[in-house]
Motif scaffolding. Sequence first.
Motif, PDB file in Angstrom:
ATOM      1  N   MET A 146     -12.113-130.588 -59.831  1.00 40.59           N
ATOM      2  CA  MET A 146     -12.946-130.059 -60.918  1.00 40.59           C
ATOM      3  C   MET A 146     -14.393-129.900 -60.460  1.00 40.59           C
ATOM      4  O   MET A 146     -15.038-128.889 -60.768  1.00 40.59           O
ATOM      5  CB  MET A 146     -12.836-130.962 -62.140  1.00 40.59           C
ATOM      6  N   LYS A 147     -14.897-130.846 -59.703  1.00 43.14           N
ATOM      7  CA  LYS A 147     -16.268-130.769 -59.198  1.00 43.14           C
ATOM      8  C   LYS A 147     -16.408-129.680 -58.137  1.00 43.14           C
ATOM      9  O   LYS A 147     -17.435-128.992 -58.070  1.00 43.14           O
ATOM     10  CB  LYS A 147     -16.704-132.124 -58.656  1.00 43.14           C
ATOM     11  N   PHE A 148     -15.366-129.501 -57.320  1.00 42.05           N
ATOM     12  CA  PHE A 148     -15.389-128.432 -56.323  1.00 42.05           C
ATOM     13  C   PHE A 148     -15.430-127.069 -57.016  1.00 42.05           C
ATOM     14  O   PHE A 148     -16.170-126.168 -56.604  1.00 42.05           O
ATOM     15  CB  PHE A 148     -14.173-128.543 -55.394  1.00 42.05           C
ATOM     16  N   VAL A 155     -14.647-123.530 -45.659  1.00 43.20           N
ATOM     17  CA  VAL A 155     -14.927-122.729 -44.467  1.00 43.20           C
ATOM     18  C   VAL A 155     -14.840-121.239 -44.804  1.00 43.20           C
ATOM     19  O   VAL A 155     -15.701-120.451 -44.391  1.00 43.20           O
ATOM     20  CB  VAL A 155     -13.956-123.090 -43.318  1.00 43.20           C
ATOM     21  N   VAL A 156     -13.837-120.864 -45.571  1.00 41.18           N
ATOM     22  CA  VAL A 156     -13.671-119.459 -45.971  1.00 41.18           C
ATOM     23  C   VAL A 156     -14.925-118.968 -46.691  1.00 41.18           C
ATOM     24  O   VAL A 156     -15.443-117.878 -46.386  1.00 41.18           O
ATOM     25  CB  VAL A 156     -12.426-119.274 -46.869  1.00 41.18           C
ATOM     26  N   ILE A 157     -15.420-119.765 -47.617  1.00 42.54           N
ATOM     27  CA  ILE A 157     -16.612-119.360 -48.364  1.00 42.54           C
ATOM     28  C   ILE A 157     -17.800-119.199 -47.422  1.00 42.54           C
ATOM     29  O   ILE A 157     -18.518-118.197 -47.482  1.00 42.54           O
ATOM     30  CB  ILE A 157     -16.936-120.371 -49.481  1.00 42.54           C
ATOM     31  N   ARG A 158     -18.003-120.160 -46.550  1.00 41.05           N
ATOM     32  CA  ARG A 158     -19.142-120.088 -45.626  1.00 41.05           C
ATOM     33  C   ARG A 158     -19.040-118.875 -44.702  1.00 41.05           C
ATOM     34  O   ARG A 158     -20.054-118.237 -44.393  1.00 41.05           O
ATOM     35  CB  ARG A 158     -19.256-121.370 -44.794  1.00 41.05           C
ATOM     36  N   ASP A 216     -24.917-126.292 -46.924  1.00 46.19           N
ATOM     37  CA  ASP A 216     -24.927-127.752 -46.770  1.00 46.19           C
ATOM     38  C   ASP A 216     -23.953-128.422 -47.738  1.00 46.19           C
ATOM     39  O   ASP A 216     -23.227-129.342 -47.354  1.00 46.19           O
ATOM     40  CB  ASP A 216     -26.338-128.305 -46.990  1.00 46.19           C
ATOM     41  N   ALA A 217     -23.959-127.967 -48.981  1.00 46.06           N
ATOM     42  CA  ALA A 217     -23.045-128.536 -49.982  1.00 46.06           C
ATOM     43  C   ALA A 217     -21.588-128.314 -49.570  1.00 46.06           C
ATOM     44  O   ALA A 217     -20.760-129.226 -49.682  1.00 46.06           O
ATOM     45  CB  ALA A 217     -23.312-127.917 -51.357  1.00 46.06           C
ATOM     46  N   LEU A 218     -21.278-127.142 -49.064  1.00 44.73           N
ATOM     47  CA  LEU A 218     -19.906-126.846 -48.634  1.00 44.73           C
ATOM     48  C   LEU A 218     -19.489-127.695 -47.440  1.00 44.73           C
ATOM     49  O   LEU A 218     -18.340-128.135 -47.352  1.00 44.73           O
ATOM     50  CB  LEU A 218     -19.752-125.356 -48.331  1.00 44.73           C
ATOM     51  N   LYS A 219     -20.422-127.939 -46.538  1.00 50.37           N
ATOM     52  CA  LYS A 219     -20.110-128.811 -45.391  1.00 50.37           C
ATOM     53  C   LYS A 219     -19.814-130.234 -45.866  1.00 50.37           C
ATOM     54  O   LYS A 219     -18.897-130.890 -45.358  1.00 50.37           O
ATOM     55  CB  LYS A 219     -21.247-128.795 -44.371  1.00 50.37           C
ATOM     56  N   LYS A 220     -20.581-130.714 -46.836  1.00 48.75           N
ATOM     57  CA  LYS A 220     -20.321-132.045 -47.402  1.00 48.75           C
ATOM     58  C   LYS A 220     -18.971-132.071 -48.108  1.00 48.75           C
ATOM     59  O   LYS A 220     -18.222-133.040 -47.996  1.00 48.75           O
ATOM     60  CB  LYS A 220     -21.450-132.448 -48.356  1.00 48.75           C
ATOM     61  N   TRP A 221     -18.684-131.012 -48.835  1.00 48.60           N
ATOM     62  CA  TRP A 221     -17.383-130.927 -49.502  1.00 48.60           C
ATOM     63  C   TRP A 221     -16.240-130.880 -48.493  1.00 48.60           C
ATOM     64  O   TRP A 221     -15.195-131.482 -48.712  1.00 48.60           O
ATOM     65  CB  TRP A 221     -17.331-129.704 -50.426  1.00 48.60           C
ATOM     66  N   GLU A 222     -16.445-130.169 -47.413  1.00 46.33           N
ATOM     67  CA  GLU A 222     -15.415-130.110 -46.375  1.00 46.33           C
ATOM     68  C   GLU A 222     -15.078-131.515 -45.892  1.00 46.33           C
ATOM     69  O   GLU A 222     -13.895-131.887 -45.768  1.00 46.33           O
ATOM     70  CB  GLU A 222     -15.883-129.239 -45.210  1.00 46.33           C
ATOM     71  N   GLN A 223     -16.093-132.320 -45.650  1.00 48.26           N
ATOM     72  CA  GLN A 223     -15.890-133.696 -45.195  1.00 48.26           C
ATOM     73  C   GLN A 223     -15.201-134.539 -46.278  1.00 48.26           C
ATOM     74  O   GLN A 223     -14.245-135.272 -45.995  1.00 48.26           O
ATOM     75  CB  GLN A 223     -17.235-134.332 -44.807  1.00 48.26           C
TER      76      GLN A 223
END
Length: 143
Positions: A93-95, A29-32, A44-51
Amino acid sequence: MQFYYGQQMPLRILDEVEFWKLQEEEHTVVIREALDHLEEEYVDALKKWEQALSETHQKAVSFVESVNRSHYVRKQLHNQVIQLVTYSLDESMKFIELCRQIKTHSSATKDRPIAKTILDHIIRESEYFIGIARTVLYSNNRS
């Protein structure tokens, strides 16, 4: 992380996973919010990561409840905790990879030192968790 928790060690490990997965979830969220004009693919990628990070966080919470209710941590539960730590390390690591992609390739970070500073800070925090997770896994493999 201190290693004098003895029988409570699985709880201590789970506390770390729970804390850092929540941090990483919040970091999406901070990044977005902090990076104006972030490309849609990264949003979109960050929203998926958030979930995904939220789901891992919830798994850790569930394990904390299970370990808390157990008078003795059975080998199967201990092994599941170690699997969660392994999964969490890989996830972090993937994040970090995504954060580095954003830092390197996003136009939202070009000529914006604060954006790069924010991403570097987030990467360092995830790297800190990775260090904790590796220590736990290394200690587990030695026992």
